[in-house]
Enzyme design. Structure first.
Site, PDB file in Angstrom:
ATOM      1  N   GLY A  53     -46.922  33.358 -60.583  1.00  0.00           N
ATOM      2  CA  GLY A  53     -48.224  33.959 -60.817  1.00  0.00           C
ATOM      3  C   GLY A  53     -48.810  33.453 -62.120  1.00  0.00           C
ATOM      4  CB  SER A  55     -50.302  37.489 -64.916  1.00  0.00           C
ATOM      5  OG  SER A  55     -49.462  37.895 -63.849  1.00  0.00           O
ATOM      6  CE1 TYR A  56     -45.750  37.970 -62.585  1.00  0.00           C
ATOM      7  CE2 TYR A  56     -45.011  36.227 -61.128  1.00  0.00           C
ATOM      8  CZ  TYR A  56     -45.388  37.541 -61.326  1.00  0.00           C
ATOM      9  OH  TYR A  56     -45.416  38.413 -60.271  1.00  0.00           O
ATOM     10  N   GLY A  57     -45.686  34.678 -68.052  1.00  0.00           N
ATOM     11  CA  GLY A  57     -45.602  33.826 -69.224  1.00  0.00           C
ATOM     12  C   GLY A  57     -46.932  33.812 -69.938  1.00  0.00           C
TER      13      GLY A  57
END
Length: 326
Positions: A53, A55-57
């Site tokens: 995604g 929004s990951y990291g």
């Protein structure tokens, strides 16, 4: 008229959301080689769907999960290389509310990955808190397919009613919904048993993806009521859940021992037997090997019935995602 390449999905995927969490909490670059080994092992064993995604990291490590996944995909050389399928989820951030914002977000993901996204998904519905925001985002999702920028589109954390509405909206534009991703496990049967999502997905030709199929690790059998527990909120949740799931864990252990499998493998195989694609996280080769051990065999009807009964009679259930709609 746009010509689209058919998107095919394998039987089990590897969810890079676990990598995303790792990147947020104490990531260091020495982990790259280990994660590359995990990726290589998965692909060589036929696990070729990787879910992440945008929004990951985030924050200091903005987009790091997609950057790493793209790097691993490019550097892999071996069997099943041509079958690698990369799925990403676009977050419904408050500042994203136009169709163009979704197109731009997907292009940014593709840039980080170094390749086009195969399956693009709406990370969550805004229906529970800002229903006005969703129309533009969904239009942008459909635009991505129509423009040939992705092979398929999917949704995440949508319930039956919202799914049917979006399906009708997309069908009018000739855009098929390939997947729906929900939290589903022996400790989270709500999407199927109460919302009836599996039946609706089957009717509409949508594949159901099960995230958190091991219930954050509770179904692995690695944690007991006496501890030790994970740190933070996860540890608090485990303290609340574990005393109420003894019978389920015992049933899972009994089936695992009779099959000469681990509890994790049985829990994942149960998801597969239910017609879903589980996407367990893997941060080490050992975890990846255990996940892969869920493939190549199938629980019988009696074992599935026993596990279903144990899940239904469990005193505690996994907390549902706050974005899950009905």
């Amino acid at each position: 008229m746009q010509i689209h390449q058919e998107l095919s999905l394998p039987s089990m995927g590897c969810g890079t959301w676990a990598w995303g969490n790792q990147l947020l909490w104490g990531y260091n670059e020495s982990m790259d080689a280990q994660l590359q080994a995990v990726f290589n092992l998965c692909v060589s064993n036929g696990v070729t769907l990787f879910d992440t995604g945008d929004s990951y990291g985030t924050g200091r490590l903005n987009g790091r999960s997609e950057l790493l996944l793209g790097q691993f995909s490019r550097e892999y050389r071996g069997v099943n290389q041509e079958n690698i399928c990369i799925a990403t989820k676009l977050a419904a951030y408050p500042w994203r509310w136009t169709r163009q914002s979704m197109i731009n977000a997907c292009k940014s993901s593709a840039q980080r990955l170094g390749r086009n996204v195969d399956l693009v998904q709406m990370h969550w519905s805004t229906a529970n808190y800002a229903p006005w925001q969703e129309a533009g985002l969904l239009d942008g999702l459909a635009d991505l397919y129509e423009q040939g920028l992705v092979k398929g589109v999917g949704l995440s954390n949508y319930g039956t009613k919202r799914l049917q509405r979006v399906h009708q909206k997309f069908a009018e534009r000739g855009v098929p919904i390939k997947t729906l991703q929900v939290q589903y496990s022996l400790l989270s049967t709500y999407p199927v048993t109460e919302l009836g999502l599996k039946d609706v997905c089957d009717e509409l030709g949508i594949k159901l993806i099960a995230y958190s199929p091991l219930a954050l690790g509770i179904l692995t059998g690695k944690y007991s009521e006496k501890g030790p527990f994970p740190r933070g909120v996860r540890g608090l949740l485990f303290r609340q859940l574990l005393p109420g799931v003894r019978s389920l864990l015992q049933c899972l252990q009994d089936v695992a021992e009779s099959r000469n499998k681990t509890m994790s493998q049985v829990a994942l195989n149960w998801c597969i037997a239910k017609g879903t694609i589980p996407i367990p996280g893997a941060k080490s080769v050992k975890q990846a090997q255990e996940n892969i051990g869920a493939l190549g065999w199938r629980l019988d009807s009696g074992e599935i019935t026993e596990l279903d009964k144990a899940a239904a009679s469990s005193d505690k259930k996994m907390v549902q995602n706050i974005f899950q709609t009905k």
